[in-house]
Design a protein around this motif. Structure first.
Motif, short mmCIF file in Angstrom:
data_model
loop_
_atom_site.label_atom_id
_atom_site.label_comp_id
_atom_site.label_asym_id
_atom_site.label_seq_id
_atom_site.Cartn_x
_atom_site.Cartn_y
_atom_site.Cartn_z
N ARG A 171 -25.05 -56.18 139.47
CA ARG A 171 -24.44 -54.86 139.26
C ARG A 171 -25.49 -53.84 138.83
O ARG A 171 -26.55 -54.19 138.34
CB ARG A 171 -23.36 -54.95 138.19
N PRO A 172 -25.18 -52.54 138.98
CA PRO A 172 -26.10 -51.50 138.53
C PRO A 172 -26.17 -51.42 137.00
O PRO A 172 -25.25 -51.86 136.29
CB PRO A 172 -25.50 -50.21 139.09
N TYR A 173 -27.25 -50.83 136.51
CA TYR A 173 -27.54 -50.82 135.08
C TYR A 173 -26.47 -50.10 134.26
O TYR A 173 -26.01 -50.61 133.24
CB TYR A 173 -28.92 -50.17 134.85
N ASP A 174 -26.06 -48.91 134.69
CA ASP A 174 -25.09 -48.15 133.89
C ASP A 174 -23.73 -48.84 133.86
O ASP A 174 -23.02 -48.80 132.85
CB ASP A 174 -24.97 -46.72 134.39
N GLU A 175 -23.37 -49.51 134.93
CA GLU A 175 -22.11 -50.26 134.96
C GLU A 175 -22.18 -51.48 134.05
O GLU A 175 -21.19 -51.84 133.40
CB GLU A 175 -21.80 -50.68 136.40
N ILE A 176 -23.35 -52.09 133.96
CA ILE A 176 -23.54 -53.26 133.10
C ILE A 176 -23.32 -52.89 131.63
O ILE A 176 -22.65 -53.61 130.89
CB ILE A 176 -24.94 -53.84 133.29
N LEU A 177 -23.89 -51.76 131.22
CA LEU A 177 -23.74 -51.35 129.83
C LEU A 177 -22.28 -51.11 129.48
O LEU A 177 -21.82 -51.49 128.40
CB LEU A 177 -24.56 -50.08 129.57
#
Length: 170
Positions: A31-37
């Motif tokens: 998954r993309p970084y901002d979605e992971i956070l």
């Protein structure tokens, strides 16, 4: 020569079971970084906090050491391995003792910058174990897809509609 597009963070001897950490890692892989956070902040598991710190540390490594943009980072590889087991004895009645086993785990997070290279790699889980699969994606199509998904789900609807955002003070 191909540019370096990966950066990693490694957490060792984290006091939790590898099975419990894998439950969270399987949700964020690829998954993309901002979605992971966002996912890690909202999940109710205790394993989320150390994984959140590792992902944040890997992103800091990417921006400070390599100069990558955080919006173009995805998790290309995330693995959890079992660490040592801390064994203690709990004193009980009549001179007996019960063993206490505290398992630890080692977590590795690898972030990849998809804006630097058109090919990016993802670890996929199959019946026999983990395999390394090459997946070709054009970067422009990827960003257009993310933008289209965000607009259709209503996340960015207010930004393009021309309306002002008014907060209700109740």
């Amino acid at each position: 020569m191909e540019p370096e597009v990966e950066v990693y963070a490694l957490g060792q001897h984290i006091c939790m079971s590898a099975h419990k950490a894998r439950r969270v890692i399987d949700q964020i892989r690829g998954r993309p970084y901002d979605e992971i956070l966002m996912i890690l902040e909202l999940m109710p598991y205790r394993a989320c906090y150390p994984i959140f710190k590792l992902v944040y540390s890997a992103a800091a490594n990417a921006t400070n050491n390599k100069g990558f943009n955080k919006t173009a980072l995805i998790i290309s590889q995330a693995e959890v391995n079992e660490g040592t087991v801390v064994k203690k004895l709990k004193p009980r009645a009549r001179g007996r003792s019960y063993p206490i086993k505290r398992p630890t785990c080692h977590i590795t997070i690898v972030l990849q910058d998809i804006s630097k290279d058109k090919n990016f790699y993802i670890w996929l889980r199959k019946k026999g174990g983990w395999i390394y699969k090459e997946k070709y994606i054009d970067i422009r199509e990827k960003y257009e897809y993310f933008l289209h998904e965000a607009l259709n789900r209503g996340r960015m609807e207010w930004a393009n509609s021309g309306y002002e955002v008014v907060w209700d003070k109740k």
